[in-house]
Write a protein that holds these residues in place. Structure first.
Motif, PDB file in Angstrom:
ATOM      1  N   SER A 228       0.860  -1.201   0.000  1.00  0.00           N
ATOM      2  CA  SER A 228       0.000   0.000   0.000  1.00  0.00           C
ATOM      3  C   SER A 228       0.886   1.238   0.000  1.00  0.00           C
ATOM      4  O   SER A 228       1.145   1.826   1.064  1.00  0.00           O
ATOM      5  N   PRO A 229       1.364   1.667  -1.156  1.00  0.00           N
ATOM      6  CA  PRO A 229       2.335   2.767  -1.204  1.00  0.00           C
ATOM      7  C   PRO A 229       1.759   4.155  -0.903  1.00  0.00           C
ATOM      8  O   PRO A 229       2.522   5.079  -0.631  1.00  0.00           O
ATOM      9  N   ARG A 230       0.460   4.318  -0.953  1.00  0.00           N
ATOM     10  CA  ARG A 230      -0.145   5.635  -0.669  1.00  0.00           C
ATOM     11  C   ARG A 230      -0.206   5.815   0.849  1.00  0.00           C
ATOM     12  O   ARG A 230      -1.056   5.234   1.528  1.00  0.00           O
ATOM     13  N   ARG A 231       0.671   6.647   1.355  1.00  0.00           N
ATOM     14  CA  ARG A 231       0.902   6.688   2.792  1.00  0.00           C
ATOM     15  C   ARG A 231      -0.242   7.309   3.591  1.00  0.00           C
ATOM     16  O   ARG A 231      -0.600   6.798   4.658  1.00  0.00           O
ATOM     17  N   LEU A 232      -0.791   8.403   3.147  1.00  0.00           N
ATOM     18  CA  LEU A 232      -1.843   9.049   3.929  1.00  0.00           C
ATOM     19  C   LEU A 232      -3.104   8.191   4.029  1.00  0.00           C
ATOM     20  O   LEU A 232      -3.652   8.030   5.127  1.00  0.00           O
ATOM     21  N   PRO A 233      -3.589   7.616   2.923  1.00  0.00           N
ATOM     22  CA  PRO A 233      -4.719   6.689   3.061  1.00  0.00           C
ATOM     23  C   PRO A 233      -4.389   5.490   3.948  1.00  0.00           C
ATOM     24  O   PRO A 233      -5.239   5.023   4.712  1.00  0.00           O
ATOM     25  N   LEU A 234      -3.150   5.009   3.855  1.00  0.00           N
ATOM     26  CA  LEU A 234      -2.740   3.885   4.694  1.00  0.00           C
ATOM     27  C   LEU A 234      -2.786   4.262   6.164  1.00  0.00           C
ATOM     28  O   LEU A 234      -3.273   3.486   7.001  1.00  0.00           O
ATOM     29  N   GLN A 235      -2.300   5.461   6.480  1.00  0.00           N
ATOM     30  CA  GLN A 235      -2.320   5.912   7.870  1.00  0.00           C
ATOM     31  C   GLN A 235      -3.746   6.050   8.387  1.00  0.00           C
ATOM     32  O   GLN A 235      -4.044   5.723   9.536  1.00  0.00           O
ATOM     33  N   ALA A 236      -4.637   6.519   7.526  1.00  0.00           N
ATOM     34  CA  ALA A 236      -6.044   6.654   7.919  1.00  0.00           C
ATOM     35  C   ALA A 236      -6.661   5.286   8.183  1.00  0.00           C
ATOM     36  O   ALA A 236      -7.418   5.102   9.147  1.00  0.00           O
ATOM     37  N   VAL A 237      -6.349   4.309   7.341  1.00  0.00           N
ATOM     38  CA  VAL A 237      -6.874   2.954   7.529  1.00  0.00           C
ATOM     39  C   VAL A 237      -6.340   2.345   8.816  1.00  0.00           C
ATOM     40  O   VAL A 237      -7.074   1.675   9.556  1.00  0.00           O
TER      41      VAL A 237
ATOM     42  N   LEU B 107       0.002  14.964  13.287  1.00  0.00           N
ATOM     43  CA  LEU B 107       1.467  14.942  13.314  1.00  0.00           C
ATOM     44  C   LEU B 107       2.000  13.597  12.825  1.00  0.00           C
ATOM     45  O   LEU B 107       2.984  13.537  12.065  1.00  0.00           O
ATOM     46  N   ALA B 108       1.350  12.515  13.248  1.00  0.00           N
ATOM     47  CA  ALA B 108       1.775  11.183  12.813  1.00  0.00           C
ATOM     48  C   ALA B 108       1.625  11.031  11.298  1.00  0.00           C
ATOM     49  O   ALA B 108       2.495  10.466  10.631  1.00  0.00           O
ATOM     50  N   ALA B 109       0.522  11.537  10.754  1.00  0.00           N
ATOM     51  CA  ALA B 109       0.301  11.447   9.310  1.00  0.00           C
ATOM     52  C   ALA B 109       1.360  12.255   8.556  1.00  0.00           C
ATOM     53  O   ALA B 109       1.881  11.818   7.528  1.00  0.00           O
ATOM     54  N   TYR B 110       1.683  13.434   9.071  1.00  0.00           N
ATOM     55  CA  TYR B 110       2.682  14.284   8.419  1.00  0.00           C
ATOM     56  C   TYR B 110       4.063  13.612   8.421  1.00  0.00           C
ATOM     57  O   TYR B 110       4.729  13.555   7.386  1.00  0.00           O
ATOM     58  N   THR B 111       4.477  13.108   9.577  1.00  0.00           N
ATOM     59  CA  THR B 111       5.802  12.488   9.661  1.00  0.00           C
ATOM     60  C   THR B 111       5.856  11.187   8.847  1.00  0.00           C
ATOM     61  O   THR B 111       6.873  10.880   8.229  1.00  0.00           O
ATOM     62  N   PHE B 112       4.766  10.443   8.843  1.00  0.00           N
ATOM     63  CA  PHE B 112       4.717   9.203   8.069  1.00  0.00           C
ATOM     64  C   PHE B 112       4.830   9.497   6.571  1.00  0.00           C
ATOM     65  O   PHE B 112       5.461   8.758   5.818  1.00  0.00           O
ATOM     66  N   HIS B 113       4.221  10.599   6.161  1.00  0.00           N
ATOM     67  CA  HIS B 113       4.244  10.983   4.753  1.00  0.00           C
ATOM     68  C   HIS B 113       5.615  11.504   4.332  1.00  0.00           C
ATOM     69  O   HIS B 113       6.055  11.275   3.195  1.00  0.00           O
ATOM     70  N   ARG B 114       6.313  12.188   5.238  1.00  0.00           N
ATOM     71  CA  ARG B 114       7.561  12.860   4.893  1.00  0.00           C
ATOM     72  C   ARG B 114       8.818  12.032   5.127  1.00  0.00           C
ATOM     73  O   ARG B 114       9.816  12.204   4.428  1.00  0.00           O
TER      74      ARG B 114
END
Length: 213
Positions: free
Chosen positions: A86-95, A203-210
């Motif tokens: 699942s390379p799309r990080r923000l949707p993955l973090q939401a899931v 913050l977790a979503a931002y750091t996970f994405h970056r």
């Protein structure tokens, strides 16, 4: 849907999460019995026997969230495999957050009910369950940023059980802004709990994405 099923399966098969739930329930039942016995003897241990045990057993939900998030970074770098699928990080973090909430809510509701129902406070069960679920999500978000379970647990327990009480002692007005106040007084602390959780998730979503995996 495949990502959600994979994340759900991952959470349900983690031995550390099952052990944490078992220990949390055991500690909570022991505390609830202690508070009820003391109250029946006319020697209450606190002002609210329904909510007071949650102020302690919320630690188990913090640990639950930390282990759910940090395990992917510590167990052989499993997060890399997850990102390949699942390379799309923000949707993955939401899931990840959603599936953790789905897994936690029944555990939180059962924990809350064992305190609220014997004390005749059944109406508090949904509020307490929501608080414990948000606490778990906050722990997971924090661990996602820190990426080390032991460090995350130490910092969170320090905030909830050392820094928080000290701040409330020094300034009563600051209680409304602390993440754990809702465990003691839902009417004052609900907004803070929601705010802290949303901020930690952002913050977790931002750091996970970056950051690199």
């Amino acid at each position: 849907m495949n990502t959600a099923r994979a994340e759900l399966r991952k959470l349900l098969t983690l031995p550390s999460l099952r052990l944490t739930v078992l220990l949390t329930w055991t500690a909570h039942l022991a505390l609830t019995c202690a508070y009820r016995v003391a109250e029946s003897r006319g020697e209450p241990l606190g002002d609210n026997a329904a909510l007071a045990p949650l102020a302690y057993t919320q630690a188990g939900f913090l640990v639950l969230g930390v282990l759910a998030a940090a395990s992917e970074y510590e167990d052989g770098g499993q997060i890399r495999t997850t990102l390949l699928a699942s390379p799309r990080r923000l949707p993955l973090q939401a899931v990840k957050a959603l599936t953790l909430a789905v897994v936690t809510l029944p555990v939180a509701a059962t924990t809350a009910a064992t305190s609220a129902l014997p004390a005749g406070k059944a109406t508090w069960t949904p509020t307490a369950a929501a608080y414990l679920t948000l606490t778990t999500l906050l722990g997971a978000a924090f661990a996602s940023v820190v990426r080390r379970s032991v460090l995350a647990v130490i910092l969170l327990l320090g905030l909830y059980f050392i820094a928080g009480p000290l701040i409330r002692t020094w300034s009563a007005t600051s209680a409304a802004y602390l993440p754990d106040t809702a465990a003691l007084d839902p009417s004052r602390g609900a907004a803070a709990t929601v705010g802290w959780t949303l901020g930690a998730l952002a913050l977790a979503a931002y750091t996970f994405h970056r950051r690199d995996a």
